[in-house]
Design a protein around this motif. Structure first.
Motif, PDB file in Angstrom:
ATOM      1  N   GLN A  13       0.831  -1.205   0.000  1.00 54.72           N
ATOM      2  CA  GLN A  13       0.000   0.000   0.000  1.00 54.72           C
ATOM      3  C   GLN A  13       0.865   1.256   0.000  1.00 54.72           C
ATOM      4  OE1 GLN A  13      -2.527  -0.461   3.424  1.00 54.72           O
ATOM      5  NE2 GLN A  13      -3.959  -1.809   2.359  1.00 54.72           N
ATOM      6  N   LEU A  14       1.978   1.209   0.726  1.00 53.21           N
ATOM      7  CA  LEU A  14       2.896   2.345   0.743  1.00 53.21           C
ATOM      8  C   LEU A  14       3.484   2.575  -0.643  1.00 53.21           C
ATOM      9  CD1 LEU A  14       4.460   4.548   2.250  1.00 53.21           C
ATOM     10  CD2 LEU A  14       6.152   2.820   2.849  1.00 53.21           C
ATOM     11  N   LEU A  15       3.887   1.511  -1.315  1.00 50.83           N
ATOM     12  CA  LEU A  15       4.417   1.654  -2.671  1.00 50.83           C
ATOM     13  C   LEU A  15       3.362   2.199  -3.627  1.00 50.83           C
ATOM     14  CD1 LEU A  15       6.577  -1.567  -3.064  1.00 50.83           C
ATOM     15  CD2 LEU A  15       7.379   0.778  -2.883  1.00 50.83           C
ATOM     16  N   ASP A  16       2.142   1.728  -3.504  1.00 49.78           N
ATOM     17  CA  ASP A  16       1.065   2.252  -4.344  1.00 49.78           C
ATOM     18  C   ASP A  16       0.852   3.746  -4.087  1.00 49.78           C
ATOM     19  OD1 ASP A  16       0.678  -0.249  -5.446  1.00 49.78           O
ATOM     20  OD2 ASP A  16      -1.051  -0.741  -4.181  1.00 49.78           O
ATOM     21  N   SER A  17       0.920   4.138  -2.832  1.00 50.51           N
ATOM     22  CA  SER A  17       0.766   5.549  -2.475  1.00 50.51           C
ATOM     23  C   SER A  17       1.899   6.385  -3.045  1.00 50.51           C
ATOM     24  CB  SER A  17       0.726   5.718  -0.958  1.00 50.51           C
ATOM     25  OG  SER A  17      -0.395   5.082  -0.425  1.00 50.51           O
ATOM     26  N   ILE A  18       3.097   5.833  -3.046  1.00 51.97           N
ATOM     27  CA  ILE A  18       4.249   6.546  -3.603  1.00 51.97           C
ATOM     28  C   ILE A  18       4.050   6.776  -5.096  1.00 51.97           C
ATOM     29  CG2 ILE A  18       6.704   6.335  -4.176  1.00 51.97           C
ATOM     30  CD1 ILE A  18       7.066   4.975  -1.436  1.00 51.97           C
ATOM     31  N   PHE A  19       3.641   5.736  -5.809  1.00 58.47           N
ATOM     32  CA  PHE A  19       3.428   5.877  -7.256  1.00 58.47           C
ATOM     33  C   PHE A  19       2.320   6.886  -7.561  1.00 58.47           C
ATOM     34  CE2 PHE A  19       5.104   1.351  -7.470  1.00 58.47           C
ATOM     35  CZ  PHE A  19       6.380   1.767  -7.810  1.00 58.47           C
ATOM     36  N   TYR A  20       1.248   6.852  -6.769  1.00 62.85           N
ATOM     37  CA  TYR A  20       0.153   7.798  -6.970  1.00 62.85           C
ATOM     38  C   TYR A  20       0.607   9.230  -6.677  1.00 62.85           C
ATOM     39  CZ  TYR A  20      -4.307  10.151  -6.471  1.00 62.85           C
ATOM     40  OH  TYR A  20      -5.341  11.041  -6.596  1.00 62.85           O
ATOM     41  N   ALA A  21       1.339   9.422  -5.588  1.00 62.43           N
ATOM     42  CA  ALA A  21       1.812  10.761  -5.209  1.00 62.43           C
ATOM     43  C   ALA A  21       2.783  11.304  -6.257  1.00 62.43           C
ATOM     44  CB  ALA A  21       2.478  10.717  -3.835  1.00 62.43           C
ATOM     45  N   GLU A  50       4.543  17.729  -3.606  1.00 61.38           N
ATOM     46  CA  GLU A  50       5.961  17.368  -3.507  1.00 61.38           C
ATOM     47  C   GLU A  50       6.314  16.924  -2.090  1.00 61.38           C
ATOM     48  OE1 GLU A  50      10.404  19.182  -4.420  1.00 61.38           O
ATOM     49  OE2 GLU A  50       8.697  20.536  -4.401  1.00 61.38           O
ATOM     50  N   ALA A  51       5.785  17.620  -1.097  1.00 61.15           N
ATOM     51  CA  ALA A  51       6.052  17.262   0.297  1.00 61.15           C
ATOM     52  C   ALA A  51       5.496  15.870   0.621  1.00 61.15           C
ATOM     53  CB  ALA A  51       5.451  18.304   1.230  1.00 61.15           C
ATOM     54  N   LYS A  52       4.292  15.570   0.136  1.00 59.49           N
ATOM     55  CA  LYS A  52       3.707  14.238   0.354  1.00 59.49           C
ATOM     56  C   LYS A  52       4.586  13.161  -0.266  1.00 59.49           C
ATOM     57  CE  LYS A  52      -1.184  15.482   0.340  1.00 59.49           C
ATOM     58  NZ  LYS A  52      -2.445  15.348  -0.415  1.00 59.49           N
ATOM     59  N   TYR A  53       5.018  13.399  -1.490  1.00 62.54           N
ATOM     60  CA  TYR A  53       5.851  12.434  -2.201  1.00 62.54           C
ATOM     61  C   TYR A  53       7.170  12.201  -1.470  1.00 62.54           C
ATOM     62  CZ  TYR A  53       8.692  10.434  -5.947  1.00 62.54           C
ATOM     63  OH  TYR A  53       9.522   9.629  -6.687  1.00 62.54           O
ATOM     64  N   MET A  54       7.808  13.266  -1.053  1.00 55.52           N
ATOM     65  CA  MET A  54       9.091  13.143  -0.349  1.00 55.52           C
ATOM     66  C   MET A  54       8.912  12.440   1.000  1.00 55.52           C
ATOM     67  SD  MET A  54      11.370  14.153  -2.296  1.00 55.52           S
ATOM     68  CE  MET A  54      11.362  14.913  -3.879  1.00 55.52           C
ATOM     69  N   PHE A  55       7.818  12.722   1.689  1.00 59.34           N
ATOM     70  CA  PHE A  55       7.560  12.049   2.962  1.00 59.34           C
ATOM     71  C   PHE A  55       7.409  10.545   2.758  1.00 59.34           C
ATOM     72  CE2 PHE A  55       4.446  10.192   5.861  1.00 59.34           C
ATOM     73  CZ  PHE A  55       5.112  10.369   7.063  1.00 59.34           C
ATOM     74  N   LEU A  56       6.644  10.164   1.736  1.00 57.86           N
ATOM     75  CA  LEU A  56       6.433   8.741   1.468  1.00 57.86           C
ATOM     76  C   LEU A  56       7.741   8.059   1.065  1.00 57.86           C
ATOM     77  CD1 LEU A  56       3.034   8.919  -0.432  1.00 57.86           C
ATOM     78  CD2 LEU A  56       3.432   8.027   1.871  1.00 57.86           C
ATOM     79  N   LEU A  57       8.586   8.757   0.313  1.00 58.46           N
ATOM     80  CA  LEU A  57       9.885   8.184  -0.043  1.00 58.46           C
ATOM     81  C   LEU A  57      10.752   7.962   1.191  1.00 58.46           C
ATOM     82  CD1 LEU A  57      10.993  10.013  -3.305  1.00 58.46           C
ATOM     83  CD2 LEU A  57      10.260   7.652  -3.045  1.00 58.46           C
ATOM     84  N   ARG A  58      10.750   8.936   2.092  1.00 56.63           N
ATOM     85  CA  ARG A  58      11.531   8.781   3.332  1.00 56.63           C
ATOM     86  C   ARG A  58      11.009   7.630   4.171  1.00 56.63           C
ATOM     87  NH1 ARG A  58      11.591  14.475   3.240  1.00 56.63           N
ATOM     88  NH2 ARG A  58       9.797  14.540   4.647  1.00 56.63           N
ATOM     89  N   GLU A  59       9.690   7.468   4.210  1.00 59.82           N
ATOM     90  CA  GLU A  59       9.099   6.368   4.971  1.00 59.82           C
ATOM     91  C   GLU A  59       9.501   5.017   4.364  1.00 59.82           C
ATOM     92  OE1 GLU A  59       7.038   4.404   7.908  1.00 59.82           O
ATOM     93  OE2 GLU A  59       7.556   6.519   7.799  1.00 59.82           O
ATOM     94  N   LYS A  61      12.193   4.440   2.641  1.00 64.39           N
ATOM     95  CA  LYS A  61      13.621   4.257   2.927  1.00 64.39           C
ATOM     96  C   LYS A  61      13.808   3.800   4.372  1.00 64.39           C
ATOM     97  CE  LYS A  61      18.051   6.577   2.626  1.00 64.39           C
ATOM     98  NZ  LYS A  61      18.765   7.816   2.319  1.00 64.39           N
ATOM     99  N   HIS A  62      13.062   4.385   5.272  1.00 62.34           N
ATOM    100  CA  HIS A  62      13.145   4.015   6.688  1.00 62.34           C
ATOM    101  C   HIS A  62      12.745   2.549   6.889  1.00 62.34           C
ATOM    102  CE1 HIS A  62      12.893   4.369  11.031  1.00 62.34           C
ATOM    103  NE2 HIS A  62      11.655   3.882  10.969  1.00 62.34           N
ATOM    104  N   ARG A  63      11.731   2.098   6.158  1.00 53.32           N
ATOM    105  CA  ARG A  63      11.263   0.711   6.271  1.00 53.32           C
ATOM    106  C   ARG A  63      12.080  -0.250   5.411  1.00 53.32           C
ATOM    107  NH1 ARG A  63       5.066  -0.028   6.890  1.00 53.32           N
ATOM    108  NH2 ARG A  63       4.504   1.743   8.171  1.00 53.32           N
ATOM    109  N   LYS A  64      13.027   0.308   4.635  1.00 56.13           N
ATOM    110  CA  LYS A  64      13.882  -0.477   3.732  1.00 56.13           C
ATOM    111  C   LYS A  64      13.044  -1.253   2.711  1.00 56.13           C
ATOM    112  CE  LYS A  64      17.462  -0.683   7.129  1.00 56.13           C
ATOM    113  NZ  LYS A  64      17.984  -1.360   8.260  1.00 56.13           N
TER     114      LYS A  64
END
Length: 70
Positions: A13-21, A50-59, A61-64
């Protein structure tokens, strides 16, 4: 075992959110680039996307989480 399935589902779901953002951010960026006079509200929406997208990318990365694994 059940915890692992739940974690995989959340990761997906996180990956799907990243692609959508990312798609939303690029779409807004394209609209603003093609606008003659971008409105202040459009600039704010772009910054928010942009902020949403960057936040999701950091998340991710944090979850590897990697797209290559899924």
């Amino acid at each position: 075992m059940k915890k692992r399935k739940k974690q995989r589902e959340v990761d997906r779901q996180l990956l799907d959110s990243i692609f959508y953002a990312e798609a939303e951010w690029k779409k807004l960026q394209n609209i603003i680039e093609n606008s003659i006079e971008p409105v202040q509200e459009s600039q704010q929406k772009l910054q928010l996307a942009e902020a949403k997208y960057m936040f999701l990318l950091r998340e991710a990365k944090h979850r590897k989480i990697s797209v290559l694994r899924y």
